[in-house]
Motif scaffolding. Sequence first.
Motif, PDB file in Angstrom:
ATOM      1  N   HIS A   6       0.794  -1.184  -0.069  1.00 59.05           N
ATOM      2  CA  HIS A   6      -0.053   0.129  -0.014  1.00 59.05           C
ATOM      3  C   HIS A   6       0.970   1.108   0.091  1.00 59.05           C
ATOM      4  N   THR A   7       0.246   2.486  -0.628  1.00 57.69           N
ATOM      5  CA  THR A   7       1.034   3.634  -0.687  1.00 57.69           C
ATOM      6  C   THR A   7       0.383   4.643   0.453  1.00 57.69           C
ATOM      7  N   GLY A   8      -0.475   4.115   1.069  1.00 59.21           N
ATOM      8  CA  GLY A   8      -1.144   4.914   2.156  1.00 59.21           C
ATOM      9  C   GLY A   8      -2.361   4.103   2.917  1.00 59.21           C
ATOM     10  N   PRO A   9      -2.622   4.634   4.213  1.00 59.87           N
ATOM     11  CA  PRO A   9      -3.478   3.795   5.037  1.00 59.87           C
ATOM     12  C   PRO A   9      -5.107   3.558   4.457  1.00 59.87           C
ATOM     13  N   VAL A  10      -5.272   4.335   3.288  1.00 62.34           N
ATOM     14  CA  VAL A  10      -6.899   4.511   3.016  1.00 62.34           C
ATOM     15  C   VAL A  10      -7.000   3.115   2.320  1.00 62.34           C
ATOM     16  N   SER A  11      -6.170   2.340   1.871  1.00 62.18           N
ATOM     17  CA  SER A  11      -6.530   1.273   0.905  1.00 62.18           C
ATOM     18  C   SER A  11      -6.535   0.142   1.744  1.00 62.18           C
ATOM     19  N   VAL A  12      -5.999   0.109   3.094  1.00 59.11           N
ATOM     20  CA  VAL A  12      -5.805  -1.156   3.962  1.00 59.11           C
ATOM     21  C   VAL A  12      -7.345  -1.734   4.173  1.00 59.11           C
ATOM     22  N   ASP A  66       3.360   5.576   3.686  1.00 59.74           N
ATOM     23  CA  ASP A  66       2.430   6.463   3.228  1.00 59.74           C
ATOM     24  C   ASP A  66       3.203   7.438   2.556  1.00 59.74           C
ATOM     25  N   SER A  67       4.451   7.435   2.565  1.00 56.79           N
ATOM     26  CA  SER A  67       5.304   8.492   1.945  1.00 56.79           C
ATOM     27  C   SER A  67       5.354   8.447   0.517  1.00 56.79           C
ATOM     28  N   LEU A  68       5.016   6.999   0.021  1.00 58.59           N
ATOM     29  CA  LEU A  68       5.144   6.827  -1.288  1.00 58.59           C
ATOM     30  C   LEU A  68       4.324   7.591  -2.244  1.00 58.59           C
ATOM     31  N   ARG A 107      11.897   2.082  -4.231  1.00 57.73           N
ATOM     32  CA  ARG A 107      11.361   1.546  -2.914  1.00 57.73           C
ATOM     33  C   ARG A 107      10.356   0.355  -3.147  1.00 57.73           C
ATOM     34  N   ILE A 108       9.348   0.519  -4.061  1.00 61.17           N
ATOM     35  CA  ILE A 108       8.493  -0.400  -4.471  1.00 61.17           C
ATOM     36  C   ILE A 108       9.084  -1.628  -4.710  1.00 61.17           C
ATOM     37  N   HIS A 109      10.371  -1.609  -5.354  1.00 61.98           N
ATOM     38  CA  HIS A 109      10.944  -3.021  -5.673  1.00 61.98           C
ATOM     39  C   HIS A 109      11.483  -3.534  -4.670  1.00 61.98           C
ATOM     40  N   SER A 110      11.918  -2.714  -3.634  1.00 67.26           N
ATOM     41  CA  SER A 110      12.425  -3.301  -2.416  1.00 67.26           C
ATOM     42  C   SER A 110      11.217  -3.979  -1.458  1.00 67.26           C
ATOM     43  N   TYR A 111      10.105  -3.144  -1.370  1.00 66.77           N
ATOM     44  CA  TYR A 111       9.133  -3.866  -0.715  1.00 66.77           C
ATOM     45  C   TYR A 111       8.700  -5.215  -1.398  1.00 66.77           C
ATOM     46  N   MET A 112       8.592  -5.258  -2.607  1.00 66.88           N
ATOM     47  CA  MET A 112       8.088  -6.337  -3.287  1.00 66.88           C
ATOM     48  C   MET A 112       9.335  -7.822  -3.078  1.00 66.88           C
ATOM     49  N   ALA A 124       5.317   1.073 -12.088  1.00 67.62           N
ATOM     50  CA  ALA A 124       6.566   0.729 -11.690  1.00 67.62           C
ATOM     51  C   ALA A 124       6.401  -0.645 -11.362  1.00 67.62           C
ATOM     52  N   VAL A 125       5.540  -1.208 -11.003  1.00 69.34           N
ATOM     53  CA  VAL A 125       5.264  -2.631 -10.585  1.00 69.34           C
ATOM     54  C   VAL A 125       5.555  -3.544 -11.942  1.00 69.34           C
TER      55      VAL A 125
END
Length: 225
Positions: free
Chosen positions: A5-11, A33-35, A52-57, A78-79
């Motif tokens: 997630h890039t923010g809490p609203v999608s959780v 949520d900084s993304l 960072r997306i790459h790192s998280y995945m 980016a994905v």
Amino acid sequence: MAVVHTGPVSVQPIKEQISEQIPDARVINIVDDSLLSDVRAAGHVTPEVASRIHSYMANAQGMRVDIILNACSSVGEAVDSVRNFISTPIVKIDEAMAEEASFIGSHIGVIATVSTTLEPTVRLVKKKAGELRRAVEVTVRIAEGAFEALLSGDGARHDEIVKSAISILATQVDVVVLAQVSMARLVPQLERVCVPVLSSPRSGVAALKRALGNLPKVSAPSSNR
């Protein structure tokens, strides 16, 4: 499974859909949520955000999850590049929605509350339409001020702005696409809208479930007797 997630609203919206459609799933939520803030500030996905997306995945793959769900349309492109380096299957929350919209009509409306989500969503809709060999025209709208209202805790104001924008856009198109997960909660309130309104959590998690079902089955080791 891991959900990035890039923010809490999608959780919560995605959690609810996974609980409904894949109730036995174990879910790891990765939230930065900084993304989205960085994407909005730059106006596009920066190399740092993509990294960072790459790192998280990659971390999710290191956790040995079966599948990864990307929850944010703003970073969806980016994905695509991450898929070249991560062997764990990745599902994007909005791919199924874009495909469904292309089946419904040739004039597609895309509405967002964050401007950086619009262009990636439009490109995705056109890409899916191209794969289906369907010619489409896309009309876009920004629900100005809605996302800021949501972040400030004024959900009612967010909903009012978005519903008004959807009602206007619906008179001009065959189908309306809600470009962000945070807008999906409005779907039950849109029954009187004159065209179909599509949101990504339900169809995205359905696609996730199908992808899980297509994964190779791992046989249990046989015991010697």
